[in-house]
Design a protein around this motif. Structure first.
Motif, PDB file in Angstrom:
ATOM      1  N   ASP A  64      27.565   0.127  -3.211  1.00  0.00           N
ATOM      2  CA  ASP A  64      26.606  -0.514  -2.312  1.00  0.00           C
ATOM      3  C   ASP A  64      25.897   0.575  -1.516  1.00  0.00           C
ATOM      4  N   ILE A  65      24.589   0.521  -1.478  1.00  0.00           N
ATOM      5  CA  ILE A  65      23.822   1.513  -0.703  1.00  0.00           C
ATOM      6  C   ILE A  65      23.421   0.913   0.652  1.00  0.00           C
ATOM      7  N   LEU A  66      23.104  -0.381   0.591  1.00  0.00           N
ATOM      8  CA  LEU A  66      22.656  -1.040   1.826  1.00  0.00           C
ATOM      9  C   LEU A  66      23.758  -1.922   2.409  1.00  0.00           C
ATOM     10  N   THR A  67      23.762  -2.008   3.730  1.00  0.00           N
ATOM     11  CA  THR A  67      24.619  -2.990   4.392  1.00  0.00           C
ATOM     12  C   THR A  67      23.814  -4.294   4.467  1.00  0.00           C
ATOM     13  N   GLN A  68      24.478  -5.359   4.855  1.00  0.00           N
ATOM     14  CA  GLN A  68      23.793  -6.649   5.008  1.00  0.00           C
ATOM     15  C   GLN A  68      22.636  -6.521   6.009  1.00  0.00           C
ATOM     16  N   LYS A  69      22.917  -5.747   7.050  1.00  0.00           N
ATOM     17  CA  LYS A  69      21.921  -5.556   8.112  1.00  0.00           C
ATOM     18  C   LYS A  69      20.698  -4.803   7.567  1.00  0.00           C
ATOM     19  N   GLU A  70      20.967  -3.790   6.724  1.00  0.00           N
ATOM     20  CA  GLU A  70      19.859  -3.000   6.149  1.00  0.00           C
ATOM     21  C   GLU A  70      19.041  -3.815   5.151  1.00  0.00           C
ATOM     22  N   PHE A 107       0.853  -1.190   0.000  1.00  0.00           N
ATOM     23  CA  PHE A 107       0.000   0.000   0.000  1.00  0.00           C
ATOM     24  C   PHE A 107       0.892   1.245   0.000  1.00  0.00           C
ATOM     25  N   ASP A 108       0.711   2.116  -0.998  1.00  0.00           N
ATOM     26  CA  ASP A 108       1.612   3.273  -1.107  1.00  0.00           C
ATOM     27  C   ASP A 108       1.080   4.515  -0.378  1.00  0.00           C
ATOM     28  N   GLY A 109       0.003   4.334   0.389  1.00  0.00           N
ATOM     29  CA  GLY A 109      -0.596   5.475   1.093  1.00  0.00           C
ATOM     30  C   GLY A 109      -1.889   5.909   0.432  1.00  0.00           C
ATOM     31  N   GLU A 110      -2.016   5.600  -0.861  1.00  0.00           N
ATOM     32  CA  GLU A 110      -3.246   5.913  -1.596  1.00  0.00           C
ATOM     33  C   GLU A 110      -3.828   4.677  -2.262  1.00  0.00           C
ATOM     34  N   HIS A 111      -2.946   3.886  -2.889  1.00  0.00           N
ATOM     35  CA  HIS A 111      -3.398   2.709  -3.634  1.00  0.00           C
ATOM     36  C   HIS A 111      -2.563   1.484  -3.287  1.00  0.00           C
ATOM     37  N   TYR A 112      -3.188   0.323  -3.489  1.00  0.00           N
ATOM     38  CA  TYR A 112      -2.424  -0.918  -3.404  1.00  0.00           C
ATOM     39  C   TYR A 112      -1.742  -1.141  -4.756  1.00  0.00           C
ATOM     40  N   PHE A 113      -0.579  -1.757  -4.725  1.00  0.00           N
ATOM     41  CA  PHE A 113       0.049  -2.157  -5.987  1.00  0.00           C
ATOM     42  C   PHE A 113       0.670  -3.542  -5.834  1.00  0.00           C
ATOM     43  N   GLN A 114       0.602  -4.276  -6.944  1.00  0.00           N
ATOM     44  CA  GLN A 114       1.067  -5.662  -6.929  1.00  0.00           C
ATOM     45  C   GLN A 114       2.316  -5.818  -7.782  1.00  0.00           C
ATOM     46  N   MET A 115       3.199  -6.693  -7.324  1.00  0.00           N
ATOM     47  CA  MET A 115       4.390  -6.994  -8.123  1.00  0.00           C
ATOM     48  C   MET A 115       4.525  -8.510  -8.210  1.00  0.00           C
ATOM     49  N   ASP A 116       4.753  -9.021  -9.415  1.00  0.00           N
ATOM     50  CA  ASP A 116       4.893 -10.472  -9.579  1.00  0.00           C
ATOM     51  C   ASP A 116       6.139 -10.973  -8.853  1.00  0.00           C
ATOM     52  N   ALA A 117       7.228 -10.210  -8.963  1.00  0.00           N
ATOM     53  CA  ALA A 117       8.451 -10.550  -8.225  1.00  0.00           C
ATOM     54  C   ALA A 117       9.268  -9.286  -8.022  1.00  0.00           C
ATOM     55  N   LEU A 118      10.014  -9.275  -6.923  1.00  0.00           N
ATOM     56  CA  LEU A 118      10.884  -8.138  -6.617  1.00  0.00           C
ATOM     57  C   LEU A 118      12.246  -8.698  -6.207  1.00  0.00           C
ATOM     58  N   ILE A 119      13.301  -8.110  -6.789  1.00  0.00           N
ATOM     59  CA  ILE A 119      14.647  -8.557  -6.437  1.00  0.00           C
ATOM     60  C   ILE A 119      15.386  -7.403  -5.783  1.00  0.00           C
ATOM     61  N   LEU A 120      15.927  -7.694  -4.625  1.00  0.00           N
ATOM     62  CA  LEU A 120      16.629  -6.673  -3.860  1.00  0.00           C
ATOM     63  C   LEU A 120      18.109  -7.042  -3.777  1.00  0.00           C
ATOM     64  N   THR A 121      18.978  -6.076  -4.083  1.00  0.00           N
ATOM     65  CA  THR A 121      20.412  -6.269  -3.867  1.00  0.00           C
ATOM     66  C   THR A 121      20.896  -5.080  -3.024  1.00  0.00           C
ATOM     67  N   LYS A 122      22.192  -5.070  -2.715  1.00  0.00           N
ATOM     68  CA  LYS A 122      22.737  -3.953  -1.923  1.00  0.00           C
ATOM     69  C   LYS A 122      22.685  -2.652  -2.713  1.00  0.00           C
ATOM     70  N   ARG A 123      22.525  -2.763  -4.031  1.00  0.00           N
ATOM     71  CA  ARG A 123      22.613  -1.577  -4.885  1.00  0.00           C
ATOM     72  C   ARG A 123      21.294  -1.115  -5.495  1.00  0.00           C
ATOM     73  N   LEU A 124      20.325  -2.015  -5.592  1.00  0.00           N
ATOM     74  CA  LEU A 124      19.089  -1.628  -6.290  1.00  0.00           C
ATOM     75  C   LEU A 124      17.925  -2.562  -6.000  1.00  0.00           C
ATOM     76  N   LEU A 125      16.764  -2.114  -6.484  1.00  0.00           N
ATOM     77  CA  LEU A 125      15.560  -2.947  -6.465  1.00  0.00           C
ATOM     78  C   LEU A 125      15.160  -3.185  -7.918  1.00  0.00           C
ATOM     79  N   CYS A 126      14.740  -4.395  -8.228  1.00  0.00           N
ATOM     80  CA  CYS A 126      14.310  -4.684  -9.598  1.00  0.00           C
ATOM     81  C   CYS A 126      12.944  -5.395  -9.569  1.00  0.00           C
TER      82      CYS A 126
END
Ligand SMILES: [Zn+2]
Length: 319
Positions: free
Chosen positions: A192-198, A70-89
């Protein structure tokens, strides 16, 4: 690493419960059967990409399937999301057969199959919307602002994709190139933007915020209770409905008997009408007359009960 695995979707379970229970010759019956076949094919397509995603090395890529945020106004769906230390896909998965032509002038794709042409909204537009909604969601949750990328993935190996547009060509891929495209994307970003902990913190927040769609399939197809067939199905031949005789469900067509065929019927009830049921509703749906049998069944399947006597409402166990 798969953080959220692919599961059989709840709305498909609902559609599977609905399809054989719509009264014969009902105007919506063919429509519902076609929807079920189409969504099952889509599910098959999304499943097929799991194999290709499994090649992404475990400690660098965090994979989450089927998200609804929920983005605050609407729900949105994603078939798949990939997270790395550098980006979201974000992956928007399409299981479409035939020839698919991208028409950027009109923001549509044209599917050519069996001599017919059919237009659909351009999935790249949908992907853009998902990207901006995910960005909004990150801000709302005070999470680090990662670059958000995405691909429209065509998961049917036989599909022919046509496009003259450069942007489309960069955004649309076939599933067998998933590993190389995502690895390439990750390496385009040097820092790298995120640490392992983040990373753990972000994935935990996403999992906690994920709200699967749990809508009424009857409302979706504008059906009323009277459009739905009651009764217990025979597990062997599909006959509706079985009779309860001396502690067994007996099929008058194939003579197979079952002790617990009512459990599948109650699962259907729950998927179609929700978790709450009264003794009378149960008797009507299982087509039994004996109140003490209804009570015994309710005692065995209900997780909680509230109210008195005839108004007693029982809650069925988790889906
Ligand atoms: Zn039977």
């Amino acid at each position: 690493m798969i953080v959220k695995a692919k599961q059989f979707p709840l709305f498909l379970l609902k559609l599977q419960a609905l399809s054989p229970r719509v009264r014969p010759h009902h105007i919506k019956q063919t429509f519902i059967k076609e929807d079920l076949a189409r969504y099952l094919a889509g599910y098959k397509g999304e499943n097929a990409i799991e194999y290709y995603l499994s090649f992404l090395t475990d400690d660098e890529y965090y994979i989450l399937h089927d998200l609804r945020l929920f983005d605050g106004e609407h729900y949105f769906q994603m078939d798949a999301l990939i997270l790395t230390k550098r980006l979201l896909c974000i992956l928007e998965i399409k299981y479409m057969a035939g020839i698919i032509e991208f028409d950027t002038d009109f923001d549509q794709i044209i599917q050519m199959k069996n001599g017919h042409e059919k237009a659909f909204p351009d999935p790249i537009n949908q992907l853009q919307r998902q990207k901006s909604q995910l960005n909004k969601w990150l801000k709302r949750n005070n999470l680090p602002q990662l670059p958000i990328q995405g691909f429209v993935v065509f998961s049917n190996p036989q599909t022919v994709i046509k496009s003259d547009d450069k942007y489309t060509k960069n955004s649309v891929i076939k599933s067998h190139t998933l590993q190389s495209k995502i690895t390439e994307l990750h390496h385009q970003y040097k820092d790298d933007i995120l640490t392992q902990k983040e990373i753990k913190k972000v994935t935990k927040k996403i999992m906690k915020s994920d709200i699967p769609l749990d809508h009424s399939v009857l409302e979706q197809y504008q059906l009323s209770r009277s459009d739905i067939l009651a009764g217990v199905f025979c597990e062997a031949c599909g006959h509706l409905s079985l009779e309860r005789i001396h502690g067994y469900w007996i099929c008058s067509q194939c003579m197979v008997k079952s002790k617990d065929a009512h459990l599948a019927a109650l699962k259907d009830y729950q998927l179609l009408f929700g978790d709450s049921i009264t003794s009378n509703q149960l008797k009507e749906f299982l087509q039994i007359e004996c109140s003490s049998l209804a009570t015994r069944i309710l005692n065995s399947v209900a997780v909680s009960t509230k109210g008195q006597n005839k108004g007693r409402i029982h809650t069925l166990s988790n889906k």
